[in-house]
Design a protein around this motif. Structure first.
Motif, PDB file in Angstrom:
ATOM      1  N   VAL A  23      20.347 -16.071  20.116  1.00 23.15           N
ATOM      2  CA  VAL A  23      19.273 -15.478  20.915  1.00 23.15           C
ATOM      3  C   VAL A  23      18.115 -16.460  21.071  1.00 23.15           C
ATOM      4  O   VAL A  23      17.675 -17.068  20.095  1.00 23.15           O
ATOM      5  CB  VAL A  23      18.734 -14.188  20.251  1.00 23.15           C
ATOM      6  CG1 VAL A  23      17.734 -13.492  21.167  1.00 23.15           C
ATOM      7  CG2 VAL A  23      19.859 -13.254  19.877  1.00 23.15           C
ATOM      8  N   TYR A  30      14.317  -8.466  26.406  1.00 26.28           N
ATOM      9  CA  TYR A  30      15.626  -8.424  25.767  1.00 26.28           C
ATOM     10  C   TYR A  30      16.243  -7.049  25.989  1.00 26.28           C
ATOM     11  O   TYR A  30      15.538  -6.090  26.295  1.00 26.28           O
ATOM     12  CB  TYR A  30      15.485  -8.687  24.265  1.00 26.28           C
ATOM     13  CG  TYR A  30      14.831  -9.997  23.919  1.00 26.28           C
ATOM     14  CD1 TYR A  30      15.603 -11.128  23.667  1.00 26.28           C
ATOM     15  CD2 TYR A  30      13.442 -10.110  23.868  1.00 26.28           C
ATOM     16  CE1 TYR A  30      15.003 -12.348  23.356  1.00 26.28           C
ATOM     17  CE2 TYR A  30      12.832 -11.317  23.566  1.00 26.28           C
ATOM     18  CZ  TYR A  30      13.618 -12.438  23.311  1.00 26.28           C
ATOM     19  OH  TYR A  30      13.020 -13.642  23.019  1.00 26.28           O
ATOM     20  N   LEU A 189      21.096 -14.888  25.502  1.00 20.76           N
ATOM     21  CA  LEU A 189      21.782 -14.075  24.498  1.00 20.76           C
ATOM     22  C   LEU A 189      23.276 -14.206  24.710  1.00 20.76           C
ATOM     23  O   LEU A 189      23.796 -13.865  25.779  1.00 20.76           O
ATOM     24  CB  LEU A 189      21.377 -12.605  24.621  1.00 20.76           C
ATOM     25  CG  LEU A 189      22.226 -11.584  23.843  1.00 20.76           C
ATOM     26  CD1 LEU A 189      22.171 -11.849  22.341  1.00 20.76           C
ATOM     27  CD2 LEU A 189      21.770 -10.161  24.153  1.00 20.76           C
ATOM     28  N   THR A 261      18.713  -9.961  30.207  1.00 17.91           N
ATOM     29  CA  THR A 261      17.549 -10.589  29.593  1.00 17.91           C
ATOM     30  C   THR A 261      16.621 -11.057  30.697  1.00 17.91           C
ATOM     31  O   THR A 261      17.053 -11.321  31.821  1.00 17.91           O
ATOM     32  CB  THR A 261      17.952 -11.801  28.716  1.00 17.91           C
ATOM     33  OG1 THR A 261      18.680 -12.740  29.519  1.00 17.91           O
ATOM     34  CG2 THR A 261      18.802 -11.357  27.536  1.00 17.91           C
TER      35      THR A 261
END
Length: 267
Positions: A23, A30, A189, A261
């Motif tokens: 991440v 997120y 991510l 994201t």
């Protein structure tokens, strides 16, 4: 809101039923539901597992991936686009990075589709929402009165396709609940199968001269995620050749369009 990843740790460095999440910590947004991230890991990465499992049903790799990436967006004046083109390579070998800063011209990569390589970041987002180009209307509908800038579909993505939306679709997933296989991606991510991620011969700084074809001339380097993913692809090919006498280097990695994201928010 703070993303509490620690609540869902399930580490086993040598076991195929563990997942590692990589991440970036400097993004604007997120996935708000960590349980949703775990659900994606179980459905698409953990062999034999399904949503709600503890992870570890039948040892079956069908439709499973070594890694799954989020869909990284940037928003500028309300216009949404795909962000992480430096880490993204489409199958079989189309590099999305801008022509002016590529180390080699478009079309000189083996298997590169020049038309796809020319896509803008807005068109690239639409390409992923359409399931990698065509996309059936039942899973990737983009026919709206404002289709030119894809306002409606990307607004759905920015709001994260919710559980209730998936239930309305019959419980089998929302309109963007599918994977688009690629050669490389990151998007802030990425979920890796642990036994693949912890390959001792691969790392973000383990550069191979073959990766220079994806280098940025201004940065004088190749994206570290491309370096890592290409290393994993070569290692899987080596193992298949050793174990089976042949192999296609099938490192299975894909983008999940509804796992969003947010990289940049510019007004």
């Amino acid at each position: 809101n703070e993303v509490q990843w620690g609540r869902y740790e399930f580490w086993d460095y040598e076991h195929r039923h563990s997942v590692v999440g990589v991440v970036d910590l400097d993004m604007f947004g997120y996935p708000p539901d960590v349980g949703r991230v775990v659900d994606v890991a179980r459905r698409y990465v953990v062999p034999g597992a399904s949503p709600g499992d503890g992870g570890g049903g039948a040892d079956d790799d069908i439709d499973k991936y070594h890694a799954v990436c989020a869909n990284g967006l940037q928003v500028s004046n309300g216009r949404r686009a795909y962000y992480d083109v430096f880490s993204t390579i489409l199958l079989p070998n189309t590099f999305l990075y801008r022509e002016s800063d590529r180390n080699i011209p478009r079309g000189e990569l083996d298997g590169e589709d020049v038309d796809l390589a020319k896509m803008t970041q807005v068109k690239t987002l639409r390409w992923f929402l359409n399931g990698g180009g065509g996309g059936s209307s039942s899973t990737a509908t983009t026919t709206t009165g404002e289709n030119d800038d894809n306002v409606t579909t990307t607004r759905l993505l920015a709001n994260r396709i919710t559980a209730s939306d998936r239930e309305e679709e019959g419980g089998g997933g929302g309109r963007f609940d599918f994977l688009v296989p690629v050669r490389s991606c990151f998007n802030g991510l990425t979920l890796y199968r642990a036994d693949v991620f912890f390959d001792s011969r691969c790392g973000y700084d383990v550069f191979d001269k073959r990766d220079m074809v994806y280098m940025s001339r201004s940065e004088r380097q190749t994206c570290e995620h491309v370096v890592f993913n290409e290393c994993l692809r070569r290692r899987i090919l080596e193992r298949e050749k050793k174990e089976k006498g042949s192999g296609d280097g099938n490192f299975r990695i894909a983008v999940k369009p509804d796992l969003v994201t947010l990289w940049h928010l510019l007004n």
